[in-house]
Design an enzyme around this catalytic site. Sequence first.
Site, PDB file in Angstrom:
ATOM      1  N   ARG A 123      14.402  -3.055  -7.097  1.00 33.34           N
ATOM      2  CA  ARG A 123      12.963  -2.861  -7.298  1.00 33.34           C
ATOM      3  C   ARG A 123      12.627  -2.925  -8.783  1.00 33.34           C
ATOM      4  O   ARG A 123      13.273  -2.282  -9.606  1.00 33.34           O
ATOM      5  CB  ARG A 123      12.516  -1.498  -6.731  1.00 33.34           C
ATOM      6  CG  ARG A 123      12.885  -1.256  -5.278  1.00 33.34           C
ATOM      7  CD  ARG A 123      12.260  -2.265  -4.331  1.00 33.34           C
ATOM      8  NE  ARG A 123      10.816  -2.168  -4.312  1.00 33.34           N
ATOM      9  CZ  ARG A 123      10.133  -1.324  -3.528  1.00 33.34           C
ATOM     10  NH1 ARG A 123      10.778  -0.496  -2.715  1.00 33.34           N
ATOM     11  NH2 ARG A 123       8.817  -1.325  -3.540  1.00 33.34           N
ATOM     12  N   PRO A 128       0.829  -1.211   0.000  1.00 33.13           N
ATOM     13  CA  PRO A 128       0.000   0.000   0.000  1.00 33.13           C
ATOM     14  C   PRO A 128       0.864   1.263   0.000  1.00 33.13           C
ATOM     15  O   PRO A 128       1.784   1.394   0.815  1.00 33.13           O
ATOM     16  CB  PRO A 128      -0.805  -0.134   1.301  1.00 33.13           C
ATOM     17  CG  PRO A 128      -0.807  -1.600   1.598  1.00 33.13           C
ATOM     18  CD  PRO A 128       0.519  -2.099   1.119  1.00 33.13           C
ATOM     19  N   GLU A 129       0.583   2.161  -0.936  1.00 30.10           N
ATOM     20  CA  GLU A 129       1.284   3.438  -0.993  1.00 30.10           C
ATOM     21  C   GLU A 129       0.302   4.530  -0.577  1.00 30.10           C
ATOM     22  O   GLU A 129      -0.792   4.254  -0.102  1.00 30.10           O
ATOM     23  CB  GLU A 129       1.863   3.648  -2.394  1.00 30.10           C
ATOM     24  CG  GLU A 129       2.853   2.545  -2.770  1.00 30.10           C
ATOM     25  CD  GLU A 129       3.503   2.753  -4.122  1.00 30.10           C
ATOM     26  OE1 GLU A 129       3.651   3.913  -4.560  1.00 30.10           O
ATOM     27  OE2 GLU A 129       3.862   1.743  -4.757  1.00 30.10           O
ATOM     28  N   LYS A 143       2.669   6.859   4.679  1.00 25.99           N
ATOM     29  CA  LYS A 143       2.035   5.545   4.615  1.00 25.99           C
ATOM     30  C   LYS A 143       1.555   5.060   5.983  1.00 25.99           C
ATOM     31  O   LYS A 143       1.192   3.883   6.123  1.00 25.99           O
ATOM     32  CB  LYS A 143       3.004   4.527   4.025  1.00 25.99           C
ATOM     33  CG  LYS A 143       3.504   4.862   2.627  1.00 25.99           C
ATOM     34  CD  LYS A 143       4.524   3.838   2.171  1.00 25.99           C
ATOM     35  CE  LYS A 143       5.193   4.259   0.858  1.00 25.99           C
ATOM     36  NZ  LYS A 143       6.217   3.275   0.430  1.00 25.99           N
TER      37      LYS A 143
END
Length: 270
Positions: free
Chosen positions: A260, A2-3, A60
């Site tokens: 990433r 979740p961002e 966040k």
Amino acid sequence: MPELPEVENTRRILVRAGLPGSTITRADITWANTVKKPTADELADGLKGRTIQSVERHGKFLILLLSGRNPTNFIVHLGMTGRLLVQPKLQEAHPMTRHFFSLEDDRELRFVDGRKFGKLWLVDSPSEALPLMSPEPFDDEFTVETLAESFSGKKAPVKALLLEQSITCGLGNLYADESLFLAGIHPGRPATGLSVDEVARLRQSIIDALSAAYGVYDRAREQYWPDPPTALTTWSHPRDIKALCPNCETNMTAIRIRARGTYFCSKCQT
């Protein structure tokens, strides 16, 4: 993971569900490692009888402000796949629900956390849990000048720096890629080499990417209430090397930056 848009969507869901004003009557922590401060037993004892006054967000992190004595900050990080749900006690819980917070009206705040990467704190001040963070992207303090200063002298790839919460608070892998795609900037470019115009374009693209995601979640929340989705595809660029860039129809490219997965258009992003 979740961002910022996903965490803000969770916050808005909790507010719409009437969590502010609700009193916690019991806390059942089934995976103690989630609790970072104090101990799991102390957190459960400290929440009992406390009224949730508001649900806020910083980056966040979700911050539930509690009534009464310190500690008054119940802080939640959703981890990789975490969700917070307000549901009737009689409703069958998701099998990956790790923590249950009973409310006085026969509902529960439930923390679903399949991968067990979520985190909980009960502290006097958010500074005891939150890392150093930049201004929020929608804050007036998030300026071209502050972003350019953060990049100054840094030869690291701009994508890598966008993932640092001290530079772009709330951004993660997906929205970093989306922002760079909208700005037309190659993710591997050394950050210090960006011109002022490019930094300005990137700052606006960050805001545009997050705003678009907010809109997607807002519409879905209205359409599917009381069980809205919490993870949606909200970005415009494909994350698939077999897919075509929506702007020039070149195949998307995939590389890794700081381990990433990174997707970009080799023609549009320079």
